[in-house]
Design a protein around this motif. Structure first.
Motif, short mmCIF file in Angstrom:
data_model
loop_
_atom_site.label_atom_id
_atom_site.label_comp_id
_atom_site.label_asym_id
_atom_site.label_seq_id
_atom_site.Cartn_x
_atom_site.Cartn_y
_atom_site.Cartn_z
N GLY A 41 0.82 -1.21 0.00
CA GLY A 41 0.00 0.00 0.00
C GLY A 41 0.85 1.25 0.00
N VAL A 42 0.45 2.17 -0.85
CA VAL A 42 1.25 3.38 -1.04
C VAL A 42 1.23 4.29 0.18
CG1 VAL A 42 1.42 5.45 -2.44
CG2 VAL A 42 0.77 3.29 -3.48
N ALA A 43 0.03 4.45 0.76
CA ALA A 43 -0.11 5.41 1.85
C ALA A 43 0.81 5.05 3.01
CB ALA A 43 -1.56 5.45 2.32
N ASP A 44 0.92 3.77 3.28
CA ASP A 44 1.76 3.30 4.36
C ASP A 44 3.21 3.69 4.10
OD1 ASP A 44 2.50 0.07 5.81
OD2 ASP A 44 2.32 2.04 6.71
N HIS A 45 3.63 3.47 2.87
CA HIS A 45 5.00 3.81 2.50
C HIS A 45 5.26 5.30 2.67
CE1 HIS A 45 8.62 4.42 0.24
NE2 HIS A 45 7.99 5.17 -0.63
N ILE A 46 4.30 6.09 2.25
CA ILE A 46 4.49 7.53 2.32
C ILE A 46 4.55 8.00 3.77
CG2 ILE A 46 3.34 9.75 1.84
CD1 ILE A 46 2.35 8.35 -0.78
N ALA A 47 3.68 7.44 4.58
CA ALA A 47 3.68 7.84 5.99
C ALA A 47 5.02 7.54 6.63
CB ALA A 47 2.56 7.12 6.73
N LYS A 48 5.57 6.38 6.32
CA LYS A 48 6.89 6.03 6.86
C LYS A 48 7.95 6.96 6.29
CE LYS A 48 6.32 1.19 8.06
NZ LYS A 48 4.84 1.08 7.95
N GLY A 49 7.82 7.25 4.98
CA GLY A 49 8.79 8.12 4.32
C GLY A 49 8.84 9.49 4.96
N LYS A 50 7.69 9.98 5.35
CA LYS A 50 7.66 11.31 5.96
C LYS A 50 8.39 11.31 7.30
CE LYS A 50 4.26 14.32 5.73
NZ LYS A 50 2.92 14.87 5.79
N ARG A 51 8.20 10.22 8.06
CA ARG A 51 8.86 10.18 9.36
C ARG A 51 10.37 10.03 9.22
NH1 ARG A 51 4.51 6.94 10.88
NH2 ARG A 51 5.76 5.05 10.79
N MET A 52 10.76 9.31 8.16
CA MET A 52 12.19 9.02 8.01
C MET A 52 13.01 10.24 7.62
SD MET A 52 11.80 5.59 5.82
CE MET A 52 13.19 6.10 4.81
N SER A 53 12.44 11.11 6.82
CA SER A 53 13.24 12.14 6.18
C SER A 53 13.18 13.45 6.95
CB SER A 53 12.73 12.37 4.76
OG SER A 53 13.45 13.43 4.18
N GLY A 54 14.31 14.16 6.91
CA GLY A 54 14.32 15.49 7.49
C GLY A 54 14.06 16.56 6.46
N LEU A 55 13.74 16.16 5.24
CA LEU A 55 13.57 17.15 4.17
C LEU A 55 12.17 17.76 4.19
CD1 LEU A 55 15.33 15.49 1.10
CD2 LEU A 55 16.31 16.93 2.90
N GLU A 56 12.13 19.02 3.78
CA GLU A 56 10.87 19.72 3.59
C GLU A 56 10.92 20.43 2.25
OE1 GLU A 56 9.65 22.17 6.95
OE2 GLU A 56 10.98 21.00 8.22
N TRP A 57 9.78 20.97 1.81
CA TRP A 57 9.78 21.67 0.53
C TRP A 57 8.80 22.83 0.59
CZ3 TRP A 57 4.94 21.69 -1.68
CH2 TRP A 57 4.05 20.72 -1.21
N LYS A 58 9.05 23.81 -0.25
CA LYS A 58 8.08 24.90 -0.40
C LYS A 58 8.12 25.43 -1.82
CE LYS A 58 11.10 28.37 1.69
NZ LYS A 58 11.11 29.53 2.60
#
Ligand SMILES: [Zn+2]
Length: 335
Positions: A41-58
């Motif tokens: 499932g994609v959503a699960d991957h994304i949620a984990k990805g957000k926690r893992m990374s210190g990157l942000e964007w604007k």
């Protein structure tokens, strides 16, 4: 170049681990967790990805006039277009994706990057259209340690675009007195991956979107796809460089972006306050299919233009559609 395109240095890897024991644990655990999650499932991957990374964007979005003149009357309120650039940043460093067209917008972009307080390491250019790279020189003068990079095909296209003859014949008449006085091309990226504070930024070759050899930039750790001009947001697509084969290539490019399962999709051209939703992939696909169908059932540029406007009455920049209609129906004399 080497610092931009080589894998994370030992120092940067150590820095990530040192940023916090918990972060280090999550990072090391992720390789076994993320892949099955991605399959499931994609959503699960994304949620984990957000926690893992210190990157942000604007994003920074600027409105400008359309490049197409002589558009049939009736849609004056929509006769404008935006460009959107993305700043991806970590604790200290930042990567800018694309720049603006005019000198004024380039100066405002420079102020925005300076105000972020981040150290600009890289400017990535997605494709070889001037409205995405004319601001390079101004940025590089202010951040002399930053590198501007693009794929070899994009660099070659840019070198053609900034030839004085092309500037004089194409860009200057459309934007008189507005272009930066000095233009420069990026360097060729080595490989297809570079790094921001240890996180991967991956170049995705899209083929022909609104021009040939276009690319997107994907940041897996935060599910961010910067589509270049692969995805448009409520704006008429620039199809003037596209024949049927190129439109088919564009549809395949959308499949490639979709296959990344991005959480966020940045469109190069959109509304003033873009939502960067992945839904614009499908909406861009629908526009391309509508254009194909309308090409098939019309015989003049004006008929094609009107048929598309009836299906997409609220998209901005009808000038782009007018240029596309004239290119698709070149045998008809236009007023
Ligand atoms: Zn563009």
């Amino acid at each position: 170049m080497s610092t931009n395109s080589s894998p994370p240095t030992r120092r940067s890897v150590l820095k990530i681990a040192a940023a916090g024991g918990a972060l280090g644990l999550i990072t090391s655990a992720s390789s076994s967790i993320v892949n099955p999650a991605r399959a499931a499932g994609v959503a699960d991957h994304i949620a984990k990805g957000k926690r893992m990374s210190g990157l942000e964007w604007k994003l920074l979005t600027k409105k400008r006039m359309s490049a197409t003149q002589g558009v049939p009357p009736g849609k004056e309120d929509l006769a404008w277009v935006t460009n959107t650039v993305t700043l991806i940043h970590g604790q200290r460093d930042a990567v800018l994706v694309d720049t603006f067209l005019s000198e004024q917008h380039s100066k405002e972009l420079l102020d925005w990057v300076v105000a972020s307080g981040k150290n600009l390491t890289t400017i990535y250019v997605t494709h070889g259209h001037g409205d995405h790279f004319f601001g390079l020189k101004l940025l590089l003068d202010k951040f002399p340690n930053a590198k501007a990079i693009a794929t070899a095909s994009v660099v070659a296209a840019i070198q053609d675009q900034i030839k004085p003859e092309y500037i004089r014949s194409f860009w200057e008449p459309r934007f008189p007195g507005q272009l930066p006085s000095q233009l420069t091309a990026p360097e060729v990226i080595k490989g297809d991956t570079f790094y921001l504070e240890g996180e991967e930024l991956k170049v995705v070759e899209l083929g022909h979107t609104d021009t040939s050899h276009s690319t997107a930039l994907y940041v897996p750790s935060i599910g961010l796809a910067i589509s270049g001009d692969g995805v448009y947001n409520n704006t008429h697509l620039y199809l003037a460089e596209c024949d049927q084969a190129a439109r088919d290539e564009w549809l395949r490019a959308l499949d490639k972006i979709e296959a990344l399962h991005p959480q966020t999709v940045v469109a190069g051209h959109g509304v003033l306050d873009p939502d960067s939703s992945p839904r614009h992939i499908e909406e861009t696909r629908r526009y391309l299919r509508d254009f194909d169908a309308c090409v098939g059932r019309t015989s003049t540029a004006i008929a094609l233009y009107k048929a598309m406007l009836s299906l997409h009455p609220n998209r901005v920049n009808p000038g782009s559609l007018w240029a596309a209609a004239k290119a698709a129906k070149p045998s008809q004399k236009q007023p």
